[in-house]
Design a protein around this motif. Structure first.
Motif, mmCIF file in Angstrom:
data_model
loop_
_atom_site.group_PDB
_atom_site.id
_atom_site.type_symbol
_atom_site.label_atom_id
_atom_site.label_comp_id
_atom_site.label_asym_id
_atom_site.label_seq_id
_atom_site.Cartn_x
_atom_site.Cartn_y
_atom_site.Cartn_z
ATOM 1 N N LEU A 19 0.824 -1.209 0.000
ATOM 2 C CA LEU A 19 0.000 0.000 0.000
ATOM 3 C C LEU A 19 0.858 1.258 0.000
ATOM 4 O O LEU A 19 0.592 2.222 -0.735
ATOM 5 C CB LEU A 19 -0.924 0.004 1.218
ATOM 6 N N ARG A 22 2.477 2.026 -3.262
ATOM 7 C CA ARG A 22 1.513 2.584 -4.217
ATOM 8 C C ARG A 22 1.119 4.025 -3.876
ATOM 9 O O ARG A 22 0.364 4.649 -4.620
ATOM 10 C CB ARG A 22 0.249 1.722 -4.226
ATOM 11 N N GLU A 24 -0.690 4.887 -1.222
ATOM 12 C CA GLU A 24 -2.033 4.917 -0.644
ATOM 13 C C GLU A 24 -2.024 5.673 0.690
ATOM 14 O O GLU A 24 -1.001 5.742 1.386
ATOM 15 C CB GLU A 24 -2.561 3.493 -0.422
ATOM 16 N N GLU A 177 -8.925 -2.072 -5.246
ATOM 17 C CA GLU A 177 -9.245 -1.453 -6.528
ATOM 18 C C GLU A 177 -10.726 -1.616 -6.868
ATOM 19 O O GLU A 177 -11.351 -0.713 -7.441
ATOM 20 C CB GLU A 177 -8.374 -2.058 -7.637
ATOM 21 N N LYS A 180 -12.561 0.943 -4.813
ATOM 22 C CA LYS A 180 -12.368 2.283 -5.386
ATOM 23 C C LYS A 180 -13.240 2.497 -6.623
ATOM 24 O O LYS A 180 -13.752 3.594 -6.859
ATOM 25 C CB LYS A 180 -10.900 2.473 -5.780
#
Length: 293
Positions: A19, A22, A24, A177, A180
């Motif tokens: 995470l 990425r 996040e 994902e 999201k």
């Protein structure tokens, strides 16, 4: 999207690492309390290294725990290897709720030893589930599942560390994902037959040499590296780890041979070559050297 990571051990750490790689927005990390005299959980150590707030409540069933989860103002909670029970009101506190990883094809093999049991039962396939937990034991609507083969000689360690661990980290990100994107897929696992199995402990891992050799071999694989299959050899209780399945007939329970390669034990319709073992209370060591010594 504001994310709470709730987990522990290496898997929880790996999910958090992914995470952060990425970029996040991880707003909090939750983990079981550290037991006195035990080392700090790898997830906790890593989170603190990264300057993330860490919370370790002893229970999530209290009003204080609910207020704690609400205080994060999170969009989603990702459960990566969680053993503490988290009630519905806490799970639902984030905007989109909470999803969780479980290393089996739910509803099959729910429970704490979900990787051991399919190997012990001789299954050639297993997998993982990302699901929306409810108040049952590893129950709730399923978001997604991934499958993998169990090779004929693969052990618990092989299946978890080489397959279910890396696949699981990827699947947790895939689940994020989907959230999201607003594609929140929920399949009700109660529509299918399932099973809940308790710990794959000492009783389940105890070898009966009168059983078919393939069954004995499956138990040894399922218990390697934990909890270690148990048997009595030379009047000594040992835990068996690395092994191989061989052909050969004889009297079940007898020692066929002991060489530098290992100890060959007779089961029903076949033999087991024990390569590595540990006398209970001792250290792991080559089986042949232990027997000859």
């Amino acid at each position: 999207m504001r994310i709470v990571v709730h987990g522990q051990q290496a898997f929880g750490k790996a999910v958090l690492e992914r995470l952060l790689e990425r970029g996040e927005d991880v707003v909090a990390v939750c983990c079981a309390p550290t037991k006195e005299g035990k080392p700090e959980d790898p997830l906790v150590e890593f989170a603190r290294e990264k300057g993330l707030p860490v919370h370790q409540p002893a229970s999530w069933k209290t009003p204080e725990a609910l207020e704690l989860m609400k205080s994060f103002n999170a969009d989603i909670c990702m459960m990566a290897y969680v053993l503490l029970f988290v009630p519905e009101e806490v799970r639902d506190a984030p905007t989109y709720g909470t999803f969780q990883y479980h290393p089996s094809l739910c509803p099959m093999h729910r429970g704490p030893s979900s990787i051991n049991w399919p190997i012990a039962m001789g299954s050639t396939m297993t997998g993982l589930s990302i699901f929306w937990p409810d108040d049952g034991l590893d129950e709730g609507p399923i978001m997604l599942q991934k499958t993998c083969e169990i090779g004929p000689d693969e052990t618990l360690g092989d299946v978890y560390f080489k397959k279910l661990f890396p696949m699981g980290v990827d699947a947790m990100i895939e689940g994020l994902e989907l959230v999201k994107a607003g594609v929140i897929i929920k399949h009700d696992q109660r529509l299918e037959d399932g099973s809940y199995e308790s710990w794959f402990g000492k009783d389940a891992a105890t070898i009966d040499w009168s059983k078919p050799a393939q069954e004995v071999y499956n138990i040894i694989r399922a218990a390697n590296p934990a909890p270690g299959a148990r048997a009595t050899i030379k009047d000594t209780e040992v835990q068996i780890y690395d092994s191989a399945l061989l052909e050969g007939d004889g009297t079940p329970g007898e020692v066929v041979s002991a060489t530098d390669e290992g100890i060959t034990m007779q089961a029903d319709g076949g033999r087991i070559l024990i390569k590595r073992l540990r006398p209970v209370g001792g250290d792991k060591q080559p089986a042949g050297a232990w027997y000859q010594g």
